[in-house]
Motif scaffolding. Structure first.
Motif, short mmCIF file in Angstrom:
data_model
loop_
_atom_site.label_atom_id
_atom_site.label_comp_id
_atom_site.label_asym_id
_atom_site.label_seq_id
_atom_site.Cartn_x
_atom_site.Cartn_y
_atom_site.Cartn_z
N MET A 1 0.84 -1.20 0.00
CA MET A 1 0.00 0.00 0.00
C MET A 1 0.87 1.25 0.00
O MET A 1 1.92 1.28 0.63
N SER A 2 0.39 2.27 -0.69
CA SER A 2 1.06 3.57 -0.70
C SER A 2 0.32 4.50 0.27
O SER A 2 -0.77 4.20 0.73
N ASN A 3 0.93 5.66 0.54
CA ASN A 3 0.25 6.66 1.39
C ASN A 3 -1.10 7.05 0.80
O ASN A 3 -2.09 7.19 1.51
N THR A 4 -1.13 7.23 -0.51
CA THR A 4 -2.38 7.64 -1.18
C THR A 4 -3.47 6.60 -1.00
O THR A 4 -4.62 6.94 -0.69
N LYS A 5 -3.12 5.33 -1.18
CA LYS A 5 -4.13 4.28 -1.01
C LYS A 5 -4.60 4.19 0.44
O LYS A 5 -5.80 4.08 0.69
N TRP A 6 -3.67 4.25 1.41
CA TRP A 6 -4.09 4.21 2.80
C TRP A 6 -5.00 5.40 3.13
O TRP A 6 -6.00 5.23 3.81
N ARG A 7 -4.64 6.58 2.66
CA ARG A 7 -5.46 7.76 2.93
C ARG A 7 -6.87 7.57 2.37
O ARG A 7 -7.85 7.81 3.05
N ARG A 8 -6.97 7.07 1.15
CA ARG A 8 -8.29 6.87 0.53
C ARG A 8 -9.08 5.78 1.25
O ARG A 8 -10.28 5.90 1.43
N THR B 1 -12.55 6.41 3.41
CA THR B 1 -13.73 5.58 3.16
C THR B 1 -14.24 4.98 4.46
O THR B 1 -15.45 4.96 4.71
N VAL B 2 -13.33 4.51 5.30
CA VAL B 2 -13.71 3.97 6.62
C VAL B 2 -14.49 5.03 7.39
O VAL B 2 -15.54 4.75 7.97
N VAL C 1 -11.83 0.86 16.86
CA VAL C 1 -12.07 2.30 16.89
C VAL C 1 -12.97 2.70 15.72
O VAL C 1 -13.16 1.94 14.77
N HIS C 2 -13.53 3.89 15.82
CA HIS C 2 -14.27 4.49 14.71
C HIS C 2 -13.39 5.63 14.21
O HIS C 2 -13.24 6.65 14.88
N PHE C 3 -12.79 5.41 13.05
CA PHE C 3 -11.89 6.40 12.48
C PHE C 3 -12.72 7.52 11.86
O PHE C 3 -13.62 7.25 11.06
N PRO C 4 -12.45 8.79 12.18
CA PRO C 4 -13.28 9.89 11.67
C PRO C 4 -13.03 10.20 10.20
O PRO C 4 -11.95 9.97 9.66
N LYS C 5 -14.04 10.74 9.58
CA LYS C 5 -14.02 11.09 8.16
C LYS C 5 -12.87 12.06 7.82
O LYS C 5 -12.27 11.98 6.77
N ASP C 6 -12.56 12.96 8.74
CA ASP C 6 -11.52 13.97 8.49
C ASP C 6 -10.23 13.68 9.26
O ASP C 6 -9.48 14.59 9.59
N GLY C 7 -9.92 12.41 9.47
CA GLY C 7 -8.77 12.04 10.28
C GLY C 7 -7.46 11.89 9.54
O GLY C 7 -6.47 11.46 10.13
N CYS C 8 -7.41 12.26 8.27
CA CYS C 8 -6.22 12.02 7.45
C CYS C 8 -5.47 13.29 7.08
O CYS C 8 -6.07 14.31 6.79
N PHE D 1 -18.74 -0.82 1.92
CA PHE D 1 -17.31 -0.60 2.09
C PHE D 1 -16.52 -1.24 0.94
O PHE D 1 -15.69 -0.59 0.31
N LEU D 2 -16.82 -2.49 0.64
CA LEU D 2 -16.13 -3.18 -0.45
C LEU D 2 -16.40 -2.53 -1.81
O LEU D 2 -15.50 -2.43 -2.64
N GLU D 3 -17.62 -2.07 -2.03
CA GLU D 3 -17.94 -1.36 -3.28
C GLU D 3 -17.09 -0.10 -3.42
O GLU D 3 -16.53 0.17 -4.48
N LEU D 4 -16.99 0.67 -2.34
CA LEU D 4 -16.20 1.89 -2.38
C LEU D 4 -14.71 1.59 -2.53
O LEU D 4 -13.99 2.31 -3.23
N LEU D 5 -14.23 0.52 -1.89
CA LEU D 5 -12.82 0.15 -2.04
C LEU D 5 -12.50 -0.23 -3.48
O LEU D 5 -11.42 0.09 -3.98
N ASN D 6 -13.43 -0.90 -4.15
CA ASN D 6 -13.21 -1.28 -5.55
C ASN D 6 -13.03 -0.06 -6.44
O ASN D 6 -12.32 -0.12 -7.44
#
Length: 133
Positions: A20-27, A31-32, A53-60, A108-113
């Motif tokens: 994984m790259s930084n960009t992929k992890w951020r995306r 999504t999470v 945990v519940h990771f927030p939408k603006d946590g990146c 989640f899987l749809e968005l990851l695709n």
């Protein structure tokens, strides 16, 4: 370089490949947060999943997370893997019967695709995304 960062870099260097790259992890983490799916992190120095945990939408940020959950802040390169539940227990309001709802994990899987090719594994209970091979 601090001693902690040196140890992290040494651990990362011991893996055959980064998946994984930084960009992929951020995306993925955006999504999470967007769909509010519970997540567990495993980090490179321990490789054991931590508390949910519940990771927030603006946590990146660009290369790291903000100090927004019990495990942060941390660099994306520190993530060994994440896991999310395939189902959550819900109750039918009419009958009171409990059932396994997969609606959030399917979304989640749809968005990851839409992000692209990711190292995703799935079993009966969890969806895994690995950062290193």
């Amino acid at each position: 370089m601090s001693e902690i960062l040196r140890r992290i870099e040494n651990t990362i260097a011991s893996y055959p490949a980064a998946l994984m790259s930084n960009t992929k992890w951020r995306r993925v983490l955006e999504t999470v947060g967007e769909i509010d799916i519970p997540i567990q992190f495993a980090f490179v120095r321990e490789e054991e999943f931590k508390s949910t945990v519940h990771f927030p939408k603006d946590g990146c940020n660009e290369t790291s997370t903000k100090d927004c959950c019990a495990h942060g802040p941390f660099y994306y390169k520190e993530i060994f893997a994440i896991k999310c539940p395939v189902y959550e227990m819900k109750t039918n309001l009419r009958t009171g019967a409990k059932y396994q709802c997969t609606e959030r994990s399917v979304k989640f899987l749809e968005l990851l695709n839409s992000i692209g090719k990711l190292p995703i594994e799935k079993d009966k209970r969890f969806i895994y995304i690995k950062g290193y091979a």
